[in-house]
Write an enzyme that holds these catalytic residues in place. Structure first.
Site, PDB file in Angstrom:
ATOM      1  N   ARG A   1     -30.443  -9.203 -47.568  1.00  0.00           N
ATOM      2  CA  ARG A   1     -31.503  -9.398 -46.572  1.00  0.00           C
ATOM      3  C   ARG A   1     -31.045 -10.270 -45.406  1.00  0.00           C
ATOM      4  NH1 ARG A   1     -32.692 -12.173 -51.042  1.00  0.00           N
ATOM      5  NH2 ARG A   1     -32.368 -14.438 -50.924  1.00  0.00           N
ATOM      6  N   ASN A   2     -29.993 -11.078 -45.637  1.00  0.00           N
ATOM      7  CA  ASN A   2     -29.506 -12.001 -44.603  1.00  0.00           C
ATOM      8  C   ASN A   2     -28.268 -11.480 -43.894  1.00  0.00           C
ATOM      9  OD1 ASN A   2     -31.538 -13.867 -45.105  1.00  0.00           O
ATOM     10  ND2 ASN A   2     -30.378 -14.824 -46.762  1.00  0.00           N
TER      11      ASN A   2
ATOM     12  N   ASP B   1     -27.335 -18.877 -49.314  1.00  0.00           N
ATOM     13  CA  ASP B   1     -28.302 -17.772 -49.396  1.00  0.00           C
ATOM     14  C   ASP B   1     -27.659 -16.445 -49.017  1.00  0.00           C
ATOM     15  OD1 ASP B   1     -31.713 -17.255 -48.106  1.00  0.00           O
ATOM     16  OD2 ASP B   1     -30.635 -16.461 -49.845  1.00  0.00           O
TER      17      ASP B   1
END
Ligand code: GWH
Length: 327
Positions: free
Chosen positions: A169-170, A165
């Protein structure tokens, strides 16, 4: 089924590997003070807090605390703990550090270093200046952010760990100023593959389709070349200053589009040397995609190339309204 699922997963041996990495450290709860709510994580709230004399020379340390609601199911507890185990296995300047856990009572806490610049996507979007489509960040600063994350991803690749992922955003920033360092800071997706109900969590709605290569969303095949594809999308996020990929398209549109060879358009006026890296990351044949070592070499060349450094990445190849639409 559970053992089959975990054994089939490439990360399985990573977790069971018996190398003497730092184990989980139980932190006495009375050393911790939660100060303000930062936001909602996948399980429970995430707070800013401070840790008193964690070690001799540090009196008060600002921290981020992930919490697990007290009434959580056993499986959620195991999944929650798994994330702390995963993060604790890495020691790298571009991977967020886990300082410890509070697991002896409820609510359970995971204590992470606080990265005061917040998440990368918000930072990119905030760095746009209203109206004139200019940008407060230089190409060099954007390239350095890209290199930080590529270095973090190379560390995971070296440890044969698939993140699953990689996305803006991470990622988090140590600060918003020019000294900022970017780190990979959320392992929720790679954690979930250990949950026996991974299939439930993996329902199409939960999957980051717009960051996934065809073999991942079609056949569930995940390797470090999956992370390379996602990293190419992260590069696109950086150089569009936080657009939502495939603006206006749904996940289902994107699955059909990408499976039949469609790709993101590199950002307008994006220098060829840079857009070439993105296109290489999106090769339909996973083995041909570059490793993170190769990506780092290519980005270093960009940092030496005036044509790249002097480019001003235009913001506007989509109506501004699209760039905030999280379709
Ligand atoms: C778990 C959480 O971790 C953190 C968030 C922030 C952090 C996040 C946002 C804003 C600020 S700040 C600028 O107000 O200090 C600090 C700072 N440090 C962290 N270690 C996190 C990690 C990520 F990779 C992405 C988003 C979040 N969250 N979770 C809930 C909100 N963000």
């Amino acid at each position: 089924l559970r053992c089959a699922v975990t054994e089939l997963n490439p990360n399985y041996d990573f977790i069971t590997a018996k190398y003497p990495e730092q184990q989980l450290r139980e932190i006495p709860r009375n050393k911790l003070t939660l100060t303000r709510l930062l936001g909602q994580g996948a399980f429970g709230e995430v707070y800013e807090g401070s840790l008193k004399n964690l070690c001799a020379n540090v009196k008060e340390l600002p921290v981020a605390v992930k919490t697990l609601p007290a009434l959580s199911m056993d499986q959620a507890e195991k999944d929650f703990l798994m994330e702390a185990v995963i993060i604790s296995k890495f020691m790298h300047k571009n991977v967020v550090k886990c300082l410890g856990v509070c697991f002896e009572e409820h609510p359970r806490y995971i204590i992470l270093e606080l990265l005061e610049g917040g998440d990368l996507r918000t930072f990119l979007r905030d760095s746009r200046t209203k109206g004139d489509h200019a940008c407060t960040l230089s190409m060099e600063e954007l390239l350095k952010l890209a290199l930080d994350i590529a270095n973090g991803c190379r560390h995971l690749e070296e440890k044969h760990f698939v993140h699953r992922d990689v996305a803006a955003r991470n990622c988090l920033l140590t600060s918003r100023g020019p000294e900022r360092i970017a780190k990979i800071a959320d392992f929720g997706m790679s954690r979930d593959i250990y949950s026996s109900d991974y299939y439930r969590k993996g329902g199409k709605a939960m999957l980051p389709i717009k960051w996934m290569p065809p073999e991942a969303f079609l056949d569930g095949v995940f390797t470090s070349k999956t992370d390379t594809w996602s990293y190419g999308v992260l590069l696109w996020e950086i150089f569009t200053l936080g657009y939502m990929p495939y603006p206006g398209q749904t996940n289902s549109d994107v699955m059909h589009f990408v499976a039949s060879g469609g790709r993101l358009d590199p950002p307008d006026k994006c220098p060829a040397r840079l857009s070439k890296i993105m296109i290489m990351c999106w090769n339909s044949v996973a083995d041909i995609r570059p490793s993170f070592s190769e990506i780092i070499e290519l980005l270093d060349m960009c940092l030496q190339d005036d044509e790249v450094l002097n480019a001003n990445v235009s913001l506007c190849h989509y109506p501004m309204s699209d760039c905030f639409k999280d379709a």
